[in-house]
Design a protein around this motif. Structure first.
Motif, PDB file in Angstrom:
ATOM      1  N   ARG A  31       0.809  -1.219   0.000  1.00  0.00           N
ATOM      2  CA  ARG A  31       0.000   0.000   0.000  1.00  0.00           C
ATOM      3  C   ARG A  31       0.848   1.279   0.000  1.00  0.00           C
ATOM      4  NH1 ARG A  31      -2.336  -3.990   2.814  1.00  0.00           N
ATOM      5  NH2 ARG A  31      -4.605  -4.301   2.778  1.00  0.00           N
ATOM      6  N   ALA A  32       2.134   1.169   0.213  1.00  0.00           N
ATOM      7  CA  ALA A  32       2.976   2.362   0.326  1.00  0.00           C
ATOM      8  C   ALA A  32       3.001   3.146  -0.982  1.00  0.00           C
ATOM      9  CB  ALA A  32       4.395   1.969   0.716  1.00  0.00           C
ATOM     10  N   GLU A  33       2.766   4.439  -0.881  1.00  0.00           N
ATOM     11  CA  GLU A  33       2.778   5.294  -2.069  1.00  0.00           C
ATOM     12  C   GLU A  33       4.183   5.407  -2.654  1.00  0.00           C
ATOM     13  OE1 GLU A  33       0.204   7.158  -3.621  1.00  0.00           O
ATOM     14  OE2 GLU A  33      -1.115   5.840  -2.467  1.00  0.00           O
ATOM     15  N   ASP A  34       5.212   5.230  -1.802  1.00  0.00           N
ATOM     16  CA  ASP A  34       6.605   5.359  -2.264  1.00  0.00           C
ATOM     17  C   ASP A  34       7.340   4.032  -2.213  1.00  0.00           C
ATOM     18  OD1 ASP A  34       6.688   5.091   0.477  1.00  0.00           O
ATOM     19  OD2 ASP A  34       8.318   6.535   0.758  1.00  0.00           O
ATOM     20  N   ALA A  35       6.635   2.954  -2.530  1.00  0.00           N
ATOM     21  CA  ALA A  35       7.228   1.612  -2.428  1.00  0.00           C
ATOM     22  C   ALA A  35       8.468   1.466  -3.295  1.00  0.00           C
ATOM     23  CB  ALA A  35       6.187   0.552  -2.804  1.00  0.00           C
ATOM     24  N   VAL A  36       8.411   1.964  -4.530  1.00  0.00           N
ATOM     25  CA  VAL A  36       9.566   1.821  -5.426  1.00  0.00           C
ATOM     26  C   VAL A  36      10.738   2.644  -4.910  1.00  0.00           C
ATOM     27  CG1 VAL A  36      10.427   2.146  -7.772  1.00  0.00           C
ATOM     28  CG2 VAL A  36       8.082   1.361  -7.413  1.00  0.00           C
ATOM     29  N   ARG A  37      10.456   3.837  -4.410  1.00  0.00           N
ATOM     30  CA  ARG A  37      11.524   4.671  -3.850  1.00  0.00           C
ATOM     31  C   ARG A  37      12.168   3.979  -2.642  1.00  0.00           C
ATOM     32  NH1 ARG A  37      12.450  10.418  -3.767  1.00  0.00           N
ATOM     33  NH2 ARG A  37      10.427  10.765  -4.782  1.00  0.00           N
ATOM     34  N   GLN A  38      11.337   3.364  -1.777  1.00  0.00           N
ATOM     35  CA  GLN A  38      11.871   2.626  -0.637  1.00  0.00           C
ATOM     36  C   GLN A  38      12.761   1.478  -1.101  1.00  0.00           C
ATOM     37  OE1 GLN A  38       9.310   1.450   2.630  1.00  0.00           O
ATOM     38  NE2 GLN A  38       7.747   2.962   2.003  1.00  0.00           N
ATOM     39  N   ALA A  39      12.290   0.736  -2.118  1.00  0.00           N
ATOM     40  CA  ALA A  39      13.065  -0.401  -2.624  1.00  0.00           C
ATOM     41  C   ALA A  39      14.400   0.060  -3.212  1.00  0.00           C
ATOM     42  CB  ALA A  39      12.251  -1.156  -3.671  1.00  0.00           C
ATOM     43  N   TRP A  40      14.380   1.183  -3.919  1.00  0.00           N
ATOM     44  CA  TRP A  40      15.613   1.719  -4.499  1.00  0.00           C
ATOM     45  C   TRP A  40      16.589   2.137  -3.400  1.00  0.00           C
ATOM     46  CZ3 TRP A  40      18.842   1.533  -8.140  1.00  0.00           C
ATOM     47  CH2 TRP A  40      19.729   2.569  -8.440  1.00  0.00           C
ATOM     48  N   ARG A  41      16.079   2.701  -2.319  1.00  0.00           N
ATOM     49  CA  ARG A  41      16.935   3.089  -1.198  1.00  0.00           C
ATOM     50  C   ARG A  41      17.604   1.849  -0.593  1.00  0.00           C
ATOM     51  NH1 ARG A  41      13.249   5.266   1.995  1.00  0.00           N
ATOM     52  NH2 ARG A  41      13.250   7.181   0.757  1.00  0.00           N
ATOM     53  N   GLN A  42      16.842   0.759  -0.478  1.00  0.00           N
ATOM     54  CA  GLN A  42      17.410  -0.484   0.048  1.00  0.00           C
ATOM     55  C   GLN A  42      18.516  -1.016  -0.856  1.00  0.00           C
ATOM     56  OE1 GLN A  42      14.084  -3.181   0.468  1.00  0.00           O
ATOM     57  NE2 GLN A  42      12.892  -1.637   1.581  1.00  0.00           N
ATOM     58  N   VAL A  43      18.256  -0.970  -2.171  1.00  0.00           N
ATOM     59  CA  VAL A  43      19.237  -1.454  -3.140  1.00  0.00           C
ATOM     60  C   VAL A  43      20.525  -0.649  -3.050  1.00  0.00           C
ATOM     61  CG1 VAL A  43      19.733  -1.518  -5.619  1.00  0.00           C
ATOM     62  CG2 VAL A  43      17.607  -2.501  -4.739  1.00  0.00           C
ATOM     63  N   ARG A  44      20.407   0.672  -2.919  1.00  0.00           N
ATOM     64  CA  ARG A  44      21.580   1.533  -2.842  1.00  0.00           C
ATOM     65  C   ARG A  44      22.392   1.275  -1.570  1.00  0.00           C
ATOM     66  NH1 ARG A  44      22.065   6.100  -5.779  1.00  0.00           N
ATOM     67  NH2 ARG A  44      24.194   5.950  -4.963  1.00  0.00           N
ATOM     68  N   GLU A  45      21.710   0.816  -0.512  1.00  0.00           N
ATOM     69  CA  GLU A  45      22.419   0.469   0.727  1.00  0.00           C
ATOM     70  C   GLU A  45      23.206  -0.821   0.562  1.00  0.00           C
ATOM     71  OE1 GLU A  45      19.349   0.327   3.629  1.00  0.00           O
ATOM     72  OE2 GLU A  45      19.182   2.503   3.838  1.00  0.00           O
ATOM     73  N   GLN A  46      22.727  -1.696  -0.325  1.00  0.00           N
ATOM     74  CA  GLN A  46      23.396  -2.966  -0.558  1.00  0.00           C
ATOM     75  C   GLN A  46      24.582  -2.833  -1.516  1.00  0.00           C
ATOM     76  OE1 GLN A  46      20.347  -5.551  -2.133  1.00  0.00           O
ATOM     77  NE2 GLN A  46      18.867  -4.927  -0.558  1.00  0.00           N
ATOM     78  N   ARG A  47      24.455  -1.888  -2.453  1.00  0.00           N
ATOM     79  CA  ARG A  47      25.466  -1.813  -3.529  1.00  0.00           C
ATOM     80  C   ARG A  47      25.505  -0.408  -4.107  1.00  0.00           C
ATOM     81  NH1 ARG A  47      24.983  -5.724  -8.779  1.00  0.00           N
ATOM     82  NH2 ARG A  47      26.133  -4.474 -10.294  1.00  0.00           N
ATOM     83  N   ASP A  48      26.683   0.031  -4.457  1.00  0.00           N
ATOM     84  CA  ASP A  48      26.864   1.361  -5.049  1.00  0.00           C
ATOM     85  C   ASP A  48      26.553   1.295  -6.536  1.00  0.00           C
ATOM     86  OD1 ASP A  48      27.465   3.978  -5.489  1.00  0.00           O
ATOM     87  OD2 ASP A  48      29.638   3.669  -5.545  1.00  0.00           O
ATOM     88  N   VAL A  49      25.274   1.333  -6.870  1.00  0.00           N
ATOM     89  CA  VAL A  49      24.838   1.256  -8.262  1.00  0.00           C
ATOM     90  C   VAL A  49      24.179   2.578  -8.634  1.00  0.00           C
ATOM     91  CG1 VAL A  49      22.612   0.246  -7.651  1.00  0.00           C
ATOM     92  CG2 VAL A  49      23.520  -0.100  -9.953  1.00  0.00           C
ATOM     93  N   GLN A  50      24.401   3.034  -9.854  1.00  0.00           N
ATOM     94  CA  GLN A  50      23.851   4.298 -10.315  1.00  0.00           C
ATOM     95  C   GLN A  50      22.515   4.087 -11.021  1.00  0.00           C
ATOM     96  OE1 GLN A  50      25.474   7.169  -9.405  1.00  0.00           O
ATOM     97  NE2 GLN A  50      26.711   5.631  -8.315  1.00  0.00           N
TER      98      GLN A  50
END
Length: 299
Positions: A29-48
């Motif tokens: 239901r999160a309005e910013d679900a994709v943004r949250q997922a991208w933040r998690q990914v960036r914490e795992q790996r330095d990807v642009q």
């Protein structure tokens, strides 16, 4: 523990590689679900963000996320499995997703390679694209599958990956894609005393990418055998629907009419009529009107 249907699982594909997929998740239901997922990914790996070529989510992005996606990943392909409910009541949507969650298979991992037809301005410029006819009809490749929601999922071969392939790798991909397409291909023949024979090319229950059969080595010979004529008129009514008849048959005007009035809305392939002969020559003789200027004529 949340069921997968209660989460928006987001997959980020890096540089068009099927074996380089980054995963994140947020409440459905999160309005910013994709943004949250991208933040998690960036914490795992330095990807642009510029390295991300495809983004697939369980749930359709919200308006907030669509703005984020357009601004952060303007050239990435975006797909999802389930539509976001229009109102605040998620109960029916969640229940339907739970019923299908055991069958969820990411396109990137388990889809099969198929040849894909598209017209000059259909695909993103990132896609690998080989001209077939007059720099208007092109050939690409994509991993394809049917999603739990009944949609066609495609992960396209990207230009940078294609350009990095060796000759052997390219040949293996071509053989695999054409082999997958040919599997289960069926030629249906309709006889008409006045018009002659009309051939339909079908593939499985959904005819997925059946029109791409025109690129198979034996396509012309197989159809010519059925219609008893070397020159063929081929109607690509949609990526999944194809009709073929002899060029001197009484079906030609009808095939052209089916193409010009095709209701197909898939987008990449403009419905087209081809003339094909035994020497492998292909010529476009009609298209559904689109109002779009061909790429080579654009300013």
């Amino acid at each position: 523990m949340d069921s997968p249907a209660d989460l928006n699982l987001v997959v980020f594909q890096v540089n068009g590689r099927d074996d380089d997929l980054l995963h994140g998740a947020a409440p459905a239901r999160a309005e910013d679900a994709v943004r949250q997922a991208w933040r998690q990914v960036r914490e795992q790996r330095d990807v642009q963000a510029s390295e991300i070529t495809r983004i697939h989510s369980t749930w359709q992005p919200s308006r907030v996320d669509r703005v984020f996606l357009a601004g952060t990943f303007p050239r990435a392909e975006r797909t999802h499995d389930f539509d976001r409910p229009a109102g605040d009541d998620w109960s029916e949507a969640i229940e339907a997703a739970r019923a299908a969650e055991d069958n969820f298979v990411p396109t990137e991992r388990d889809g099969e390679w198929l040849p894909i037809l598209h017209t000059y301005d259909g695909p993103l410029k990132l896609y690998a694209s080989l001209p077939l006819v007059d720099n208007r009809l092109h050939l690409g490749f994509a991993r394809t599958t049917i999603t739990p929601a009944g949609r066609i999922g495609m992960s396209h071969l990207l230009k940078n990956r294609f350009e990095a392939m060796t000759g052997n790798e390219w040949q293996e991909l071509l053989d695999e894609a054409c082999g997958n397409l040919a599997r289960g291909l069926h030629f249906g023949v309709h006889d008409d005393e006045q018009k002659g024979r009309l051939v339909t090319v079908e593939r499985g229950d959904d005819n997925l990418c059946a029109a791409s059969a025109i690129v198979l080595d034996q396509f012309h010979d197989n159809v010519a055998h059925h219609v008893g004529e070397d020159k063929l008129v081929v109607g690509l009514v949609s990526p999944d629907h194809i009709y073929v008849a002899g060029a001197s048959s009484g079906w030609v005007a009808e095939i052209e009419d089916w193409v010009r009035t095709s209701p197909d809305t898939s987008g990449d392939l403009v419905p087209t009529v081809l003339l094909i002969d035994g020497a492998g020559n292909m010529e476009i003789i009609a298209e559904r009107p689109t109002g779009r200027v061909p790429a080579d004529a654009a300013v």
